[in-house]
Design a protein around this motif. Structure first.
Motif, PDB file in Angstrom:
ATOM      1  N   ILE A 141      -8.987   5.072   9.542  1.00  0.00           N
ATOM      2  CA  ILE A 141      -7.797   4.319   9.135  1.00  0.00           C
ATOM      3  C   ILE A 141      -7.285   3.462  10.296  1.00  0.00           C
ATOM      4  N   MET A 182      -7.754  -5.074   7.942  1.00  0.00           N
ATOM      5  CA  MET A 182      -7.142  -5.309   6.635  1.00  0.00           C
ATOM      6  C   MET A 182      -5.938  -6.240   6.759  1.00  0.00           C
ATOM      7  N   PRO A 236       0.810  -1.229   0.000  1.00  0.00           N
ATOM      8  CA  PRO A 236       0.000   0.000   0.000  1.00  0.00           C
ATOM      9  C   PRO A 236       0.839   1.273   0.000  1.00  0.00           C
ATOM     10  N   GLU A 290      -7.127  -0.575   9.400  1.00  0.00           N
ATOM     11  CA  GLU A 290      -5.843  -1.240   9.140  1.00  0.00           C
ATOM     12  C   GLU A 290      -5.690  -2.588   9.843  1.00  0.00           C
ATOM     13  N   LEU A 294      -5.294   1.306   1.007  1.00  0.00           N
ATOM     14  CA  LEU A 294      -5.874   0.343   1.946  1.00  0.00           C
ATOM     15  C   LEU A 294      -7.096  -0.315   1.326  1.00  0.00           C
TER      16      LEU A 294
END
Length: 291
Positions: free
Chosen positions: A158, A165, A62, A162, A254
């Motif tokens: 975020i 993810m 990313p 994260e 992301l």
């Protein structure tokens, strides 16, 4: 920051003959013209950028995607050079060719790196590392890009997105058909590295149904944060009313990585945002390899 412009503007040099991602005389001419027009509009001189730029990168990283987005949005011609994830790492840690790969440029096994004649490099290095430094340099030279707004709702999103993810993508990224993990040593290095950091691959895969549900909820929460529509991508959604900028550069990579995960529910507006912004930068999603 934009380079200072002298009282008397120098004549624009002829467009560079840089190697480009998209081949073809007509396309090269279009990219060069767009670069010059962007610079004129922003009050800068387009050829502050050196010729023959190469972005050394991992396809699935990313941070590397941040640099690709800015280079693509600002119509900067460049080459992409890919590496195996374990190249340059210590063999004791499962890596190989410890003096090769990114280490040959910066002494560190970290990508992305932007290289080319005239690219400003830290002392002792032959390329510019750090994704946000690359983005800042390109934006300053090629017409500018809106800076990050510091919107608290985005940074908090975020922070929550994260970890989900990472749990979903780490077991899957090593299965994708890209050079990042084409060599079994790259896979072994990644698994050893993250296991040592406390990541449990088997547990993460077992938790997939719950994690997919969490990811889908978080994507739905992102949708109302898309406040703008970007005229340069056909009116597609973006985070701020003035168009694509650094806030988007932090979020889009992301989202792109989440496309390697099957069964995630994408709100239409969020998917349009991702697909349009990546297409403008000529970046593929991972949807066809989702698992």
């Amino acid at each position: 920051l934009k380079p200072a412009v002298a009282q008397t503007q120098p004549a624009l040099p002829s467009p560079p003959a840089a190697m480009e991602v998209v081949r073809g005389t007509a396309e090269r001419a279009r990219l060069r013209l767009m670069r010059i027009l962007n610079a004129i509009h922003a009050g800068t001189v387009a050829p502050y950028l050196p010729e023959d730029l190469t972005l050394h990168m991992y396809e699935t990283c990313p941070y590397c995607a941040r640099a690709m987005l800015v280079l693509g949005w600002l119509h900067v011609p460049y080459e992409r050079e890919f590496y195996g994830y374990g190249e340059g790492a210590d063999p004791a840690d499962g890596g190989y060719n410890p003096k090769g790969g990114p280490v040959a440029f910066t002494g560190q096994k970290k990508l992305p790196i932007l290289a080319g004649p005239g690219v400003p490099c830290p002392d002792g290095m032959t390329g510019l590392p750090e994704s946000l430094d690359i983005c800042s340099y390109i934006a300053a030279c090629a017409g500018g890009l809106p800076s990050s707004t510091g919107r608290k709702e985005i940074s908090e999103w975020i922070e929550r997105f994260e970890p989900v993810m990472n749990k979903l993508c780490r077991p899957r990224v090593i299965k994708l058909p890209y050079k990042d993990y084409a060599d079994k040593r790259d896979v072994e290095y990644a698994v050893k590295k993250y296991t040592k950091m406390g990541f449990d691959y088997a547990a993460a895969e077992a938790e997939t149904p719950q994690l997919v549900k969490q990811a889908s909820i978080l994507l739905a929460e992102l949708e109302p944060m898309l406040l703008g529509h970007c005229h340069t991508v056909g009116g597609a959604p973006c985070l701020n009313k003035w168009g694509l900028g650094m806030d988007d550069v932090l979020v889009l990579p992301l989202l792109r990585n989440m496309t390697m995960v099957k069964d995630v529910v994408w709100p239409p507006k969020v998917h349009e945002y991702l697909a349009s912004a990546c297409a403008k930068a000529r970046i593929d999603l991972f949807t066809k390899h989702a698992c």
